[in-house]
Design a protein around this motif. Structure first.
Motif, PDB file in Angstrom:
ATOM      1  N   LEU A  12      60.191  26.779  42.668  1.00 38.73           N
ATOM      2  CA  LEU A  12      59.413  26.771  43.988  1.00 38.73           C
ATOM      3  C   LEU A  12      60.417  26.604  45.128  1.00 38.73           C
ATOM      4  O   LEU A  12      60.568  27.148  46.050  1.00 38.73           O
ATOM      5  N   LEU A  13      61.749  25.778  44.741  1.00 36.61           N
ATOM      6  CA  LEU A  13      62.478  25.453  45.771  1.00 36.61           C
ATOM      7  C   LEU A  13      63.307  26.831  45.855  1.00 36.61           C
ATOM      8  O   LEU A  13      63.722  27.285  47.151  1.00 36.61           O
ATOM      9  N   ALA A  14      63.529  27.610  44.832  1.00 37.29           N
ATOM     10  CA  ALA A  14      64.224  28.733  44.988  1.00 37.29           C
ATOM     11  C   ALA A  14      63.376  29.833  45.707  1.00 37.29           C
ATOM     12  O   ALA A  14      64.099  30.524  46.730  1.00 37.29           O
ATOM     13  N   ALA A  15      62.303  29.854  45.457  1.00 40.30           N
ATOM     14  CA  ALA A  15      61.512  30.837  46.115  1.00 40.30           C
ATOM     15  C   ALA A  15      61.295  30.262  47.789  1.00 40.30           C
ATOM     16  O   ALA A  15      61.341  31.436  48.611  1.00 40.30           O
ATOM     17  N   LEU A  18      64.719  31.355  49.246  1.00 42.36           N
ATOM     18  CA  LEU A  18      64.571  32.789  49.524  1.00 42.36           C
ATOM     19  C   LEU A  18      63.650  33.401  50.748  1.00 42.36           C
ATOM     20  O   LEU A  18      64.022  34.194  51.583  1.00 42.36           O
ATOM     21  N   LEU A  19      62.755  32.855  50.764  1.00 43.16           N
ATOM     22  CA  LEU A  19      61.767  33.043  52.156  1.00 43.16           C
ATOM     23  C   LEU A  19      62.425  32.543  53.391  1.00 43.16           C
ATOM     24  O   LEU A  19      62.361  33.274  54.530  1.00 43.16           O
ATOM     25  N   ALA A  23      63.461  35.302  56.437  1.00 44.60           N
ATOM     26  CA  ALA A  23      63.400  34.990  57.890  1.00 44.60           C
ATOM     27  C   ALA A  23      64.550  34.842  58.683  1.00 44.60           C
ATOM     28  O   ALA A  23      64.572  35.361  59.866  1.00 44.60           O
ATOM     29  N   CYS A  24      65.654  34.035  58.214  1.00 46.55           N
ATOM     30  CA  CYS A  24      66.701  33.825  59.057  1.00 46.55           C
ATOM     31  C   CYS A  24      67.358  35.338  59.210  1.00 46.55           C
ATOM     32  O   CYS A  24      68.001  35.859  60.205  1.00 46.55           O
ATOM     33  N   ARG A  25      67.306  36.170  58.180  1.00 44.00           N
ATOM     34  CA  ARG A  25      67.861  37.502  58.270  1.00 44.00           C
ATOM     35  C   ARG A  25      67.389  38.479  59.362  1.00 44.00           C
ATOM     36  O   ARG A  25      68.043  39.007  60.214  1.00 44.00           O
ATOM     37  N   ARG A  26      66.074  38.258  59.333  1.00 42.02           N
ATOM     38  CA  ARG A  26      65.231  39.025  60.274  1.00 42.02           C
ATOM     39  C   ARG A  26      65.504  38.719  61.522  1.00 42.02           C
ATOM     40  O   ARG A  26      65.753  39.506  62.447  1.00 42.02           O
TER      41      ARG A  26
END
Length: 144
Positions: A12-15, A18-19, A23-26
């Motif tokens: 869950l922490l990895a998911a 990743l989200l 979001a930061c990349r976008r």
């Protein structure tokens, strides 16, 4: 039991991380403006197959396309407006409405060596056409 809970917690922490990374990349890609949601057909297949959700942005004479679900900082596709030979628009057919954003039109952009299929809103298409028309004299893009 504790090991199972630890594994679930780590997943869950990895998911979540990743989200947050997506979001930061976008946000970083979009920070300079000139960006819009745009899908791209990566493989020449039947209508409705091979599409990837993405984000496009203008950078000078280039239109750069980034995948939404990628951590790469570089564009997957870069199109220079001098490469454009012509543009045709059409409504999504077949399964295309299911795999592209709602309300998008398909833009078939003819480049010097291939045809690239984008899906974007009417407003984004207006922006792309204005960007193409603002090219310096001597370019030969046509619009249909």
């Amino acid at each position: 039991m504790r090991t199972v809970l630890d594994v679930v917690g780590v997943c869950l922490l990895a998911a979540v991380l990743l989200l947050v990374a997506f979001a930061c990349r976008r946000r970083l890609i979009s920070r300079d403006g000139g960006t819009f949601d745009c899908s791209l057909q990566l493989a020449e297949k039947d209508h409705g197959r091979g599409w990837a959700l993405g984000l496009a942005r203008y950078v000078g004479d280039e239109l750069q396309w980034f995948r939404v679900f990628s951590l790469a900082w570089w564009p997957k596709l870069t199109v220079n407006r001098r490469q454009l030979q012509g543009v045709q628009t059409r409504r999504p057919i077949g399964n295309e409405p299911l795999v592209t954003y709602a309300g998008h039109v398909i833009v078939d952009a003819e480049l010097k060596d291939k045809t690239v299929h984008f899906a974007m809103t009417e407003e984004a298409l207006t922006g792309v056409l204005a960007w193409m028309e603002s090219a310096p004299p001597g370019t030969t893009a046509t619009y249909r």
